[in-house]
Every structure is written in C-alpha cells, then in structure tokens.
Design an enzyme around this catalytic site. Sequence first.
Site, mmCIF file in Angstrom:
data_model
loop_
_atom_site.group_PDB
_atom_site.id
_atom_site.type_symbol
_atom_site.label_atom_id
_atom_site.label_comp_id
_atom_site.label_asym_id
_atom_site.label_seq_id
_atom_site.Cartn_x
_atom_site.Cartn_y
_atom_site.Cartn_z
ATOM 1 C CD GLU A 174 37.244 18.299 25.073
ATOM 2 O OE1 GLU A 174 37.596 19.086 24.193
ATOM 3 O OE2 GLU A 174 37.618 18.410 26.252
ATOM 4 N N GLY A 202 40.538 23.386 21.167
ATOM 5 C CA GLY A 202 41.430 23.970 22.169
ATOM 6 C C GLY A 202 42.530 24.775 21.516
ATOM 7 C CD1 TRP A 215 39.605 30.859 22.792
ATOM 8 C CD2 TRP A 215 39.791 32.881 23.747
ATOM 9 N NE1 TRP A 215 39.151 31.796 21.899
ATOM 10 C CE2 TRP A 215 39.251 33.044 22.454
ATOM 11 C CE3 TRP A 215 39.987 34.018 24.543
ATOM 12 C CZ2 TRP A 215 38.912 34.298 21.930
ATOM 13 C CZ3 TRP A 215 39.644 35.270 24.027
ATOM 14 C CH2 TRP A 215 39.121 35.393 22.733
ATOM 15 C CE LYS A 216 41.973 23.062 26.333
ATOM 16 N NZ LYS A 216 42.690 21.815 26.177
ATOM 17 C CG HIS A 235 37.764 20.597 29.731
ATOM 18 N ND1 HIS A 235 39.055 20.154 29.902
ATOM 19 C CD2 HIS A 235 37.640 20.900 28.422
ATOM 20 C CE1 HIS A 235 39.683 20.206 28.733
ATOM 21 N NE2 HIS A 235 38.843 20.653 27.816
HETATM 22 P P1 13P Z 1 43.065 20.594 22.085
HETATM 23 O O1 13P Z 1 42.245 20.972 20.884
HETATM 24 O O2 13P Z 1 44.181 21.539 22.354
HETATM 25 O O3 13P Z 1 43.489 19.150 22.036
HETATM 26 O O4 13P Z 1 42.107 20.728 23.350
HETATM 27 C C1 13P Z 1 40.883 20.142 23.298
HETATM 28 C C2 13P Z 1 40.072 20.629 24.421
HETATM 29 O O5 13P Z 1 40.367 20.327 25.556
HETATM 30 C C3 13P Z 1 38.950 21.514 24.132
HETATM 31 O O6 13P Z 1 38.129 21.662 25.238
#
Ligand code: 13P
Length: 250
Positions: free
Chosen positions: A164, A233, A9-10, A94
């Site tokens: 990632e 994300g 969810w950041k 990350h």
């Molecule tokens: P997005 O799916 O928004 O590109 O983000 C990926 C992410 O950083 C998941 O940890």
Amino acid sequence: MNRIVVANWKMNPQSQKEAEVLFKESYSLAKNIKNTKIILCPPFPFLFVSKKFKNKNISLGSQNVSTKTEGSYTGEVSPKMLKDMGVSYTIVGHGESRRLGETNEIINQKILNLLKYKLTPILCVGESVRDANGSFLLLVEEQIKKSLIGVSGAQMKNIIVAYEPIWAIGKNATREATKEEFMEMKIFIKKVVSDIYTPKIAHSIIIIYGGSVNPLNTRSFIQDGGADGLLVGRDSINPKKFGAVLSALN
Ligand code: 13P
C-alpha cells in the site's frame, strides 16, 4: 484461485445502525461472488454486529491488536478477545497507523502476538514517496525484515502482505499505483521473503494491493498486475462501488 478482497472501513461509520446497514449490504453483495474471500474489517465497536450475518465467503478482520496478551493495559484489545468475536484476520502496519506512531518494532510484536493465537496478520508495507534512485525499495525491505523478526517459515505462510504505497491511499492520494509498479513490488517483496526464508515460501505467500482501488482499476491489478487480492478503503464503505469492485473480479 481464490482472490482476497479486504474491506478496510477505517474509522467509519459513526453508529451501530449504519454499521448494521453496511454489513447487511456487504453480505448481500457477496452472495453471487465466486472464488473470492471477502474480509470485512470494521472498527472494534462494530465487530460484534457481524454476528447477525452468515456467509462462508466472508470473514471478519480487525484494524488493530495489542502487543500484549492480557491484563492491566488500558485501552488495549487482545488477540484472544478478537478471536472470541469471530475475527480471523488483523491489519497491521497500515500507513495511517504508522503515521500515528506504529513502528516496525511494534508491528513485529503485534504480528507475533497474532500468530500465537492463530490469527492471520495482514502486513501493510509501502513508501510515502518514490525516489528515482529506488531508495524506497530499501525502506520496504526494512519494513518487511523488521516486522518478521522471530516469525518462522511455517508461520510466514499464514501472513498476507499488502503493498500500500502511502501516496496512493485515501482522499489525498496523488494517484493509484500502476499495475507495473505493483508487479515490480510483488517481485521485490518475494525476493526479500526468499532471502529471509526460502524461494518456496516466497512463492507461496499472498501479496495484495491497496491504494485508491476502485471498480475501474480492480481488474487490471488482478489480471495484469498479478495481485492475489485487494485492500479497499473508501470504496468498501460505498456498497454500490464495493459491489462493482467485487463484480469486476468475477
Ligand atoms: P483508499 O482505498 O481509500 O485509497 O484506502 C486504501 C487503504 O488505505 C486501505 O487500507
């Protein structure tokens, strides 16, 4: 085989009320999903909100942990605290955390700290640019090797590796990786792990993909790219899209 979907969810949402809604929706989406482990990773303040909900397919993850165990460390959160909140997984390394100063050495200390308390690290690796000579592979190799110093073969089986690529993450992503790029990187990561440990351990590790995952590319990463799961994300905080990602796996 059980697939893994990690919802990162950041730094969202901004209120407990919104977090409750997001948890509720995510739990309800998970009801009809089979053979998939869903790991929800909210920001620290909302971890406790998940206590209201129950589903055996859903686990709780955190987006960070301290390198320290307990004591006078202002602003830090220990593995024990996370465990007490019901957390089983923690994202480390990350791209967005590395950009804010998280080095391979810090990541290594966090991984050792998590393993000590039987929490599963989700180790993110990935380059910011791809060069034609393949130097980005050396960077990923270094990220893996330095992050795993002091990790035993038995402990390695409890680590999830997420590829990632930084260029594929977030709103400013240039593009998502192709399934071929993921496949090559999966083989490369296994080779690096095999060099450190054994081919058997390399064979057994879980490798997932993250970076612009959406309902349209989900199936291709899993079925054609051979990903053991996905790290989502933006689309993890949009219940409609997250539901579509989960459905695409079934
Ligand atoms: P997005 O799916 O928004 O590109 O983000 C990926 C992410 O950083 C998941 O940890």
